[in-house]
Scaffold this motif. Sequence first.
Motif, PDB file in Angstrom:
ATOM      1  N   TYR A  64      39.962  64.676  41.499  1.00 56.71           N
ATOM      2  CA  TYR A  64      40.229  63.395  42.147  1.00 56.71           C
ATOM      3  C   TYR A  64      39.373  62.284  41.542  1.00 56.71           C
ATOM      4  CZ  TYR A  64      41.015  59.864  45.677  1.00 56.71           C
ATOM      5  OH  TYR A  64      41.343  58.698  46.311  1.00 56.71           O
ATOM      6  N   ALA A  65      38.101  62.568  41.290  1.00 54.18           N
ATOM      7  CA  ALA A  65      37.220  61.554  40.720  1.00 54.18           C
ATOM      8  C   ALA A  65      37.667  61.150  39.319  1.00 54.18           C
ATOM      9  CB  ALA A  65      35.781  62.062  40.699  1.00 54.18           C
ATOM     10  N   ILE A  66      38.068  62.110  38.513  1.00 52.49           N
ATOM     11  CA  ILE A  66      38.527  61.794  37.161  1.00 52.49           C
ATOM     12  C   ILE A  66      39.837  61.022  37.217  1.00 52.49           C
ATOM     13  CG2 ILE A  66      39.397  62.824  35.012  1.00 52.49           C
ATOM     14  CD1 ILE A  66      37.156  64.914  35.303  1.00 52.49           C
ATOM     15  N   TRP A  67      40.743  61.421  38.107  1.00 55.78           N
ATOM     16  CA  TRP A  67      42.020  60.721  38.263  1.00 55.78           C
ATOM     17  C   TRP A  67      41.781  59.256  38.641  1.00 55.78           C
ATOM     18  CZ3 TRP A  67      44.406  59.231  43.104  1.00 55.78           C
ATOM     19  CH2 TRP A  67      45.741  58.824  42.988  1.00 55.78           C
ATOM     20  N   THR A  68      40.943  59.032  39.643  1.00 58.91           N
ATOM     21  CA  THR A  68      40.684  57.654  40.051  1.00 58.91           C
ATOM     22  C   THR A  68      39.906  56.894  38.982  1.00 58.91           C
ATOM     23  OG1 THR A  68      38.700  58.290  41.280  1.00 58.91           O
ATOM     24  CG2 THR A  68      40.743  58.124  42.530  1.00 58.91           C
ATOM     25  N   GLY A  69      39.029  57.590  38.256  1.00 62.44           N
ATOM     26  CA  GLY A  69      38.286  56.936  37.181  1.00 62.44           C
ATOM     27  C   GLY A  69      39.182  56.461  36.060  1.00 62.44           C
ATOM     28  N   ILE A  70      40.086  57.333  35.632  1.00 61.78           N
ATOM     29  CA  ILE A  70      41.048  56.935  34.596  1.00 61.78           C
ATOM     30  C   ILE A  70      41.874  55.757  35.091  1.00 61.78           C
ATOM     31  CG2 ILE A  70      43.126  57.632  33.321  1.00 61.78           C
ATOM     32  CD1 ILE A  70      41.916  60.501  33.286  1.00 61.78           C
ATOM     33  N   GLY A  71      42.336  55.853  36.325  1.00 67.18           N
ATOM     34  CA  GLY A  71      43.136  54.776  36.888  1.00 67.18           C
ATOM     35  C   GLY A  71      42.363  53.473  36.990  1.00 67.18           C
ATOM     36  N   ALA A  72      41.118  53.545  37.426  1.00 68.53           N
ATOM     37  CA  ALA A  72      40.308  52.337  37.578  1.00 68.53           C
ATOM     38  C   ALA A  72      40.022  51.683  36.232  1.00 68.53           C
ATOM     39  CB  ALA A  72      39.002  52.670  38.300  1.00 68.53           C
ATOM     40  N   VAL A  73      39.564  52.474  35.276  1.00 73.92           N
ATOM     41  CA  VAL A  73      39.237  51.925  33.960  1.00 73.92           C
ATOM     42  C   VAL A  73      40.483  51.342  33.296  1.00 73.92           C
ATOM     43  CG1 VAL A  73      38.477  52.507  31.619  1.00 73.92           C
ATOM     44  CG2 VAL A  73      37.202  53.359  33.596  1.00 73.92           C
ATOM     45  N   GLY A  74      41.567  52.103  33.293  1.00 70.64           N
ATOM     46  CA  GLY A  74      42.797  51.627  32.667  1.00 70.64           C
ATOM     47  C   GLY A  74      43.343  50.372  33.326  1.00 70.64           C
ATOM     48  N   THR A  75      43.285  50.326  34.653  1.00 67.10           N
ATOM     49  CA  THR A  75      43.805  49.170  35.375  1.00 67.10           C
ATOM     50  C   THR A  75      42.937  47.937  35.124  1.00 67.10           C
ATOM     51  OG1 THR A  75      44.749  50.616  37.057  1.00 67.10           O
ATOM     52  CG2 THR A  75      44.505  48.303  37.639  1.00 67.10           C
ATOM     53  N   VAL A  76      41.626  48.108  35.097  1.00 65.16           N
ATOM     54  CA  VAL A  76      40.738  46.970  34.820  1.00 65.16           C
ATOM     55  C   VAL A  76      40.972  46.441  33.409  1.00 65.16           C
ATOM     56  CG1 VAL A  76      38.335  46.263  34.480  1.00 65.16           C
ATOM     57  CG2 VAL A  76      38.957  47.596  36.485  1.00 65.16           C
ATOM     58  N   VAL A  77      41.007  47.345  32.435  1.00 66.51           N
ATOM     59  CA  VAL A  77      41.176  46.919  31.042  1.00 66.51           C
ATOM     60  C   VAL A  77      42.521  46.225  30.845  1.00 66.51           C
ATOM     61  CG1 VAL A  77      41.436  47.739  28.660  1.00 66.51           C
ATOM     62  CG2 VAL A  77      39.575  48.616  30.090  1.00 66.51           C
ATOM     63  N   LEU A  78      43.588  46.835  31.343  1.00 66.86           N
ATOM     64  CA  LEU A  78      44.904  46.211  31.163  1.00 66.86           C
ATOM     65  C   LEU A  78      45.075  44.964  32.035  1.00 66.86           C
ATOM     66  CD1 LEU A  78      47.154  49.355  30.700  1.00 66.86           C
ATOM     67  CD2 LEU A  78      46.335  47.745  28.977  1.00 66.86           C
ATOM     68  N   GLY A  79      44.382  44.921  33.167  1.00 63.97           N
ATOM     69  CA  GLY A  79      44.389  43.697  33.968  1.00 63.97           C
ATOM     70  C   GLY A  79      43.757  42.540  33.210  1.00 63.97           C
ATOM     71  N   ILE A  80      42.699  42.836  32.465  1.00 63.43           N
ATOM     72  CA  ILE A  80      42.064  41.817  31.631  1.00 63.43           C
ATOM     73  C   ILE A  80      43.028  41.354  30.542  1.00 63.43           C
ATOM     74  CG2 ILE A  80      40.240  41.468  29.897  1.00 63.43           C
ATOM     75  CD1 ILE A  80      38.477  43.343  31.693  1.00 63.43           C
ATOM     76  N   VAL A  81      43.685  42.321  29.897  1.00 55.81           N
ATOM     77  CA  VAL A  81      44.565  42.010  28.770  1.00 55.81           C
ATOM     78  C   VAL A  81      45.852  41.318  29.227  1.00 55.81           C
ATOM     79  CG1 VAL A  81      45.949  43.040  26.915  1.00 55.81           C
ATOM     80  CG2 VAL A  81      43.636  43.869  27.347  1.00 55.81           C
TER      81      VAL A  81
END
Length: 108
Positions: A64-81
Motif C-alpha cells: 500500500y505504501a509503495i502504491w500510494t508513493g508511486i501515485g503521489a510522486v507521479g501525480t505531483v510530477v505530472l501535475g507540475i508538467v
Amino acid sequence: MSPTFLPWLALIFAGLFEVAWALALKASDGFSKPIPSITFGITATISMVLLAYAMKHLPAGTAYAIWTGIGAVGTVVLGIVWFGDPANLLRVASICLILAGIVGLKLA
C-alpha cells in the motif's frame, strides 16, 4: 520471469494507473467531462485490481505504501508538467523523500 517478480510488477503498474486516475479525476472537472470521467473509472478499476493481486503476495503495508508513493510522486510530477502546479525546492525535496521511502520499503 520469476513468479516472485510478478507481484512487484503488478504493484508498479497499479501505481502508474493510480497516477492516471488521479490526473483523469482532475481533468474530469468534478465529473462534468465524460471522457476524463470514464477514463477515471477504468484506470481506477485497473489500479485496484492490480493492487489487490500484489497484496495477495506482498506485505499489505509495504504494497500500500509503495502504491500510494508511486501515485503521489507521479501525480505531483505530472501535475507540475501538465497543470502548471508549483515546483519549488520544498516540493522537489519532498518528492525525493517519498522516493527514498519507496526504495527503502522495497529493499527492506
